[in-house]
Design a protein around this motif. Structure first.
Motif, PDB file in Angstrom:
ATOM      1  N   LEU A 137      -6.601  20.907  -1.812  1.00  0.00           N
ATOM      2  CA  LEU A 137      -7.462  20.664  -0.656  1.00  0.00           C
ATOM      3  C   LEU A 137      -6.677  20.104   0.534  1.00  0.00           C
ATOM      4  CD1 LEU A 137     -10.570  19.161  -2.492  1.00  0.00           C
ATOM      5  CD2 LEU A 137     -10.419  21.393  -1.374  1.00  0.00           C
ATOM      6  N   GLY A 138      -5.381  19.924   0.348  1.00  0.00           N
ATOM      7  CA  GLY A 138      -4.531  19.526   1.462  1.00  0.00           C
ATOM      8  C   GLY A 138      -4.338  18.037   1.656  1.00  0.00           C
ATOM      9  N   TYR A 139      -4.776  17.222   0.691  1.00  0.00           N
ATOM     10  CA  TYR A 139      -4.610  15.775   0.836  1.00  0.00           C
ATOM     11  C   TYR A 139      -3.186  15.391   0.470  1.00  0.00           C
ATOM     12  CZ  TYR A 139      -9.674  15.876   1.110  1.00  0.00           C
ATOM     13  OH  TYR A 139     -10.953  16.155   1.487  1.00  0.00           O
ATOM     14  N   ARG A 140      -2.606  14.511   1.274  1.00  0.00           N
ATOM     15  CA  ARG A 140      -1.231  14.073   1.042  1.00  0.00           C
ATOM     16  C   ARG A 140      -1.120  12.566   0.852  1.00  0.00           C
ATOM     17  NH1 ARG A 140      -1.024  18.178  -0.448  1.00  0.00           N
ATOM     18  NH2 ARG A 140       0.060  20.056   0.279  1.00  0.00           N
ATOM     19  N   LYS A 141      -2.230  11.858   1.027  1.00  0.00           N
ATOM     20  CA  LYS A 141      -2.255  10.416   0.774  1.00  0.00           C
ATOM     21  C   LYS A 141      -3.496  10.103  -0.056  1.00  0.00           C
ATOM     22  CE  LYS A 141      -1.794   8.595   4.966  1.00  0.00           C
ATOM     23  NZ  LYS A 141      -1.442   7.596   6.014  1.00  0.00           N
ATOM     24  N   VAL A 142      -3.291   9.373  -1.170  1.00  0.00           N
ATOM     25  CA  VAL A 142      -4.390   9.073  -2.076  1.00  0.00           C
ATOM     26  C   VAL A 142      -4.523   7.562  -2.241  1.00  0.00           C
ATOM     27  CG1 VAL A 142      -5.389   9.475  -4.355  1.00  0.00           C
ATOM     28  CG2 VAL A 142      -3.888  11.204  -3.339  1.00  0.00           C
ATOM     29  N   LEU A 143      -5.699   7.042  -1.902  1.00  0.00           N
ATOM     30  CA  LEU A 143      -6.009   5.639  -2.139  1.00  0.00           C
ATOM     31  C   LEU A 143      -6.597   5.538  -3.542  1.00  0.00           C
ATOM     32  CD1 LEU A 143      -6.140   2.773  -0.982  1.00  0.00           C
ATOM     33  CD2 LEU A 143      -8.429   3.305  -0.122  1.00  0.00           C
ATOM     34  N   LEU A 192      -5.049   0.111  -5.676  1.00  0.00           N
ATOM     35  CA  LEU A 192      -5.807  -1.140  -5.572  1.00  0.00           C
ATOM     36  C   LEU A 192      -6.414  -1.400  -6.940  1.00  0.00           C
ATOM     37  CD1 LEU A 192      -7.782  -0.585  -2.215  1.00  0.00           C
ATOM     38  CD2 LEU A 192      -5.416  -1.315  -2.525  1.00  0.00           C
ATOM     39  N   ASP A 193      -6.070  -2.517  -7.569  1.00  0.00           N
ATOM     40  CA  ASP A 193      -6.539  -2.764  -8.930  1.00  0.00           C
ATOM     41  C   ASP A 193      -6.653  -4.260  -9.190  1.00  0.00           C
ATOM     42  OD1 ASP A 193      -6.631  -2.747 -11.972  1.00  0.00           O
ATOM     43  OD2 ASP A 193      -6.435  -0.610 -11.569  1.00  0.00           O
ATOM     44  N   ILE A 194      -7.631  -4.626 -10.013  1.00  0.00           N
ATOM     45  CA  ILE A 194      -7.836  -6.035 -10.366  1.00  0.00           C
ATOM     46  C   ILE A 194      -6.829  -6.503 -11.407  1.00  0.00           C
ATOM     47  CG2 ILE A 194      -9.461  -5.697 -12.277  1.00  0.00           C
ATOM     48  CD1 ILE A 194     -11.105  -8.050 -11.008  1.00  0.00           C
ATOM     49  N   ASP A 195      -6.143  -5.580 -12.053  1.00  0.00           N
ATOM     50  CA  ASP A 195      -5.149  -5.914 -13.069  1.00  0.00           C
ATOM     51  C   ASP A 195      -3.807  -6.195 -12.395  1.00  0.00           C
ATOM     52  OD1 ASP A 195      -3.523  -6.209 -15.243  1.00  0.00           O
ATOM     53  OD2 ASP A 195      -4.045  -4.300 -16.193  1.00  0.00           O
ATOM     54  N   PHE A 196      -3.507  -7.490 -12.217  1.00  0.00           N
ATOM     55  CA  PHE A 196      -2.295  -7.866 -11.485  1.00  0.00           C
ATOM     56  C   PHE A 196      -1.015  -7.476 -12.218  1.00  0.00           C
ATOM     57  CE2 PHE A 196      -3.151 -11.600 -14.149  1.00  0.00           C
ATOM     58  CZ  PHE A 196      -1.896 -11.838 -14.710  1.00  0.00           C
ATOM     59  N   ARG A 197      -1.100  -7.118 -13.502  1.00  0.00           N
ATOM     60  CA  ARG A 197       0.103  -6.757 -14.253  1.00  0.00           C
ATOM     61  C   ARG A 197       0.819  -5.556 -13.635  1.00  0.00           C
ATOM     62  NH1 ARG A 197      -2.075  -5.786 -20.136  1.00  0.00           N
ATOM     63  NH2 ARG A 197      -3.509  -4.523 -18.875  1.00  0.00           N
ATOM     64  N   TYR A 198       0.081  -4.705 -12.929  1.00  0.00           N
ATOM     65  CA  TYR A 198       0.703  -3.535 -12.308  1.00  0.00           C
ATOM     66  C   TYR A 198       1.623  -3.918 -11.153  1.00  0.00           C
ATOM     67  CZ  TYR A 198      -2.041  -0.279 -15.073  1.00  0.00           C
ATOM     68  OH  TYR A 198      -2.565   0.438 -16.125  1.00  0.00           O
ATOM     69  N   ALA A 199       1.477  -5.149 -10.641  1.00  0.00           N
ATOM     70  CA  ALA A 199       2.312  -5.583  -9.522  1.00  0.00           C
ATOM     71  C   ALA A 199       3.791  -5.586  -9.886  1.00  0.00           C
ATOM     72  CB  ALA A 199       1.888  -6.981  -9.065  1.00  0.00           C
ATOM     73  N   GLU A 211      -1.222   5.201   9.306  1.00  0.00           N
ATOM     74  CA  GLU A 211       0.054   5.811   9.693  1.00  0.00           C
ATOM     75  C   GLU A 211      -0.147   7.259  10.120  1.00  0.00           C
ATOM     76  OE1 GLU A 211       3.555   3.477   7.234  1.00  0.00           O
ATOM     77  OE2 GLU A 211       2.621   5.219   6.332  1.00  0.00           O
ATOM     78  N   CYS A 212       0.367   7.587  11.261  1.00  0.00           N
ATOM     79  CA  CYS A 212       0.201   8.939  11.812  1.00  0.00           C
ATOM     80  C   CYS A 212       1.316   9.851  11.304  1.00  0.00           C
ATOM     81  CB  CYS A 212       0.197   8.882  13.332  1.00  0.00           C
ATOM     82  SG  CYS A 212      -1.146   7.897  14.017  1.00  0.00           S
ATOM     83  N   ASP A 213       1.260  10.170  10.037  1.00  0.00           N
ATOM     84  CA  ASP A 213       2.280  11.055   9.467  1.00  0.00           C
ATOM     85  C   ASP A 213       1.708  12.428   9.133  1.00  0.00           C
ATOM     86  OD1 ASP A 213       0.644  10.312   7.424  1.00  0.00           O
ATOM     87  OD2 ASP A 213       2.185   9.340   6.208  1.00  0.00           O
ATOM     88  N   GLY A 214       0.496  12.676   9.625  1.00  0.00           N
ATOM     89  CA  GLY A 214      -0.114  13.986   9.424  1.00  0.00           C
ATOM     90  C   GLY A 214      -0.748  14.199   8.063  1.00  0.00           C
ATOM     91  N   GLY A 215      -0.722  13.168   7.211  1.00  0.00           N
ATOM     92  CA  GLY A 215      -1.260  13.321   5.866  1.00  0.00           C
ATOM     93  C   GLY A 215      -2.750  13.024   5.796  1.00  0.00           C
ATOM     94  N   LYS A 216      -3.503  13.959   5.225  1.00  0.00           N
ATOM     95  CA  LYS A 216      -4.936  13.728   5.022  1.00  0.00           C
ATOM     96  C   LYS A 216      -5.135  12.720   3.903  1.00  0.00           C
ATOM     97  CE  LYS A 216      -7.570  17.341   4.695  1.00  0.00           C
ATOM     98  NZ  LYS A 216      -8.036  18.675   4.238  1.00  0.00           N
ATOM     99  N   VAL A 217      -6.070  11.768   4.099  1.00  0.00           N
ATOM    100  CA  VAL A 217      -6.299  10.687   3.140  1.00  0.00           C
ATOM    101  C   VAL A 217      -7.572  10.936   2.335  1.00  0.00           C
ATOM    102  CG1 VAL A 217      -6.519   8.186   2.846  1.00  0.00           C
ATOM    103  CG2 VAL A 217      -5.245   9.108   4.789  1.00  0.00           C
ATOM    104  N   VAL A 218      -7.508  10.640   1.039  1.00  0.00           N
ATOM    105  CA  VAL A 218      -8.681  10.716   0.174  1.00  0.00           C
ATOM    106  C   VAL A 218      -8.680   9.484  -0.730  1.00  0.00           C
ATOM    107  CG1 VAL A 218      -7.471  12.066  -1.617  1.00  0.00           C
ATOM    108  CG2 VAL A 218      -9.973  12.170  -1.466  1.00  0.00           C
TER     109      VAL A 218
END
Length: 461
Positions: free
Chosen positions: A176-182, A210-217, A251-258
């Protein structure tokens, strides 16, 4: 305390969303939520604050009446407790540790299974009595496999996507052309994005977890992970994390965000939807999103997010005993995709049993037959539904029309009650639900007694 959405039944607990500048008191999981008890007649009770993330007071016992005066000593004790539950290192310290860890020789890379932390050489002795394991480069790239999943179903239960579901989601987003995923609560998706980038076969994608599990930090840089509670839209590292999010989205890098979110299934829909809308405000109020949740939450999700549509795709999980792909009937996964992306654009795999309905203009499960009377593919649970002419709608195959009730229901349902008036499953009273039944403990005791007697008889025979 077990809190539920306001509309789960006619008398229960209602969530009061933040309004204005009034600040809620904080527990270890950030700002608490304000709740209000509402009875069947609509009478509202005294309001109180409780934890946003934990539905059981055994996990977080915070409780405060809205109008309660809290002493200075209690406030100080509460703040001390909140600080004691913070992660052992800051995000910056975790990043520094990871760089040191990554540079170590293979035989010096250790992970403490008891403490769930990557160990630096000077920490080996302090953890010598703990269970530890060697860590490979491949494992560092798959932290969700290395870490022990959290398993509290009422707060932060972690059910991790199978590779099948992860690849489907990422393939779909890329097409679908997305290049940035939240990635909100989707660590497996974040891992797959980074692994694919290493292969350099396709255009690179960026992601922020974004996660409540701080272990991923301890596995990601500061611009790849934020410690976040999706039930109250709380960033544990404050403005620093908010800045990371804002930078990622703007950021204006042309990437569509989802945005892709996979909340714990025991979570409350209303505060979750409120948090997702707040995240969208940082970029675009109409930011494309996929919310992964069981199909029976559809009415509540659509009430909060009316532009969303539920898709038939069945999401499955590695570490859940029931939510698996390939099963049939009631045993198949009930988890679906809710999205504001056009349904016709989300192509579901034909080889897995999906087909395109040209009338509905979307892909559906093979058993979801189009009803010409309803003019839709009506099934929600993956089974073939049947049309009831009297109800003028399609219903589950196990339901039958009841002339007494005037609608379809299970054959053994209590007659004479309209939907939403079933009352208590323990004693049949219409004045309360099962959770508030004064006889529920007696029923539980009776079940235990019967179970014990049956066990003893079985052993005798």
């Amino acid at each position: 305390m077990d809190v539920t959405d306001a509309k789960d039944d006619s008398f229960g607990i209602e969530v009061i969303l933040p309004d204005g500048d009034k600040k809620a008191p904080c527990c270890p999981h950030g700002p608490t939520l304000l709740f209000e008890k509402v009875d069947k007649a609509g009478e509202k009770g005294r309001r109180f604050y409780a934890c946003s993330a934990c539905r059981d007071r055994k996990d977080c016992n915070f409780f405060q009446w809205e109008d309660e005066k809290v002493s200075e000593a209690r406030l100080l004790a509460r703040e001390a407790e909140n600080q004691s539950k913070r992660p052992p290192f800051t995000q910056e310290e975790y990043c520094t540790r990871f760089l040191k860890f990554a540079s170590l020789p293979l035989d010096a890379k250790k992970f403490c299974q008891d403490c769930q932390i990557l160990l630096l050489p000077e920490e080996h002795e302090a953890h010598s009595s703990h269970r530890s394991t060697a860590v490979t480069t491949a494992q560092l790239r798959r932290p969700s496999v290395l870490l022990r999943p959290l398993d509290n179903k009422k707060s932060n239960a972690q059910y991790l996507f199978t590779d099948r579901s992860s690849h489907f989601l990422l393939d779909t987003l890329a097409a679908l052309g997305y290049r940035k995923v939240l990635c909100v609560g989707t660590p497996r998706l974040q891992e797959l994005i980074k692994l694919r980038n290493l292969e350099k076969k396709d255009d690179p994608m960026r992601s922020l977890l974004l996660d409540i599990d701080f272990r991923y930090a301890q596995f990601y840089s500061q611009d790849e992970f934020c410690h976040y509670n999706m039930f109250n839209h709380h960033f544990f590292d404050g403005e620093a994390s908010r800045g990371v999010l804002q930078t990622f989205l703007s950021e204006c890098d042309g990437g569509k965000v989802v945005m892709v979110a996979d909340p714990p299934f025991g979570g409350l829909v209303t505060p979750l939807a409120n948090s997702f809308l707040e995240l969208m405000k940082n970029s675009d109020p109409n930011m494309p999103m996929m919310w992964i949740f069981p199909y029976f939450f559809e009415p509540r999700i659509l009430e909060c997010l009316p532009k969303f549509t539920m898709l038939d795709y069945q999401v499955d999980y590695d570490n859940h005993p029931l939510y698996k792909h390939g099963k049939t009937g009631r045993k198949q996964s009930p988890v679906r995709l809710f999205t504001n992306i056009s349904p016709k654009d989300v192509i579901l795999p034909k080889e897995e049993g999906y087909r395109f309905c040209s009338v509905c203009g979307r892909y559906v499960w093979s058993m979801n037959k189009h009803c010409t009377k309803c003019n839709t593919c009506p099934s929600k649970d993956g089974r073939e539904w049947k049309h009831c002419s009297l109800c003028e709608k399609c219903v589950k195959p196990s339901w039958k029309h009841c002339p007494v009730c005037g609608h379809c229901a299970l054959p053994d349902h209590p007659c004479g009650l309209s939907p939403g008036q079933e009352g208590c499953f323990n004693c049949g009273s219409l004045k309360h639900k099962r959770k508030a039944c004064p006889l529920k403990d007696a029923h539980r005791l009776n079940r235990r007694v019967h179970s014990h007697v049956f066990t003893q008889l079985h052993q005798v025979h």
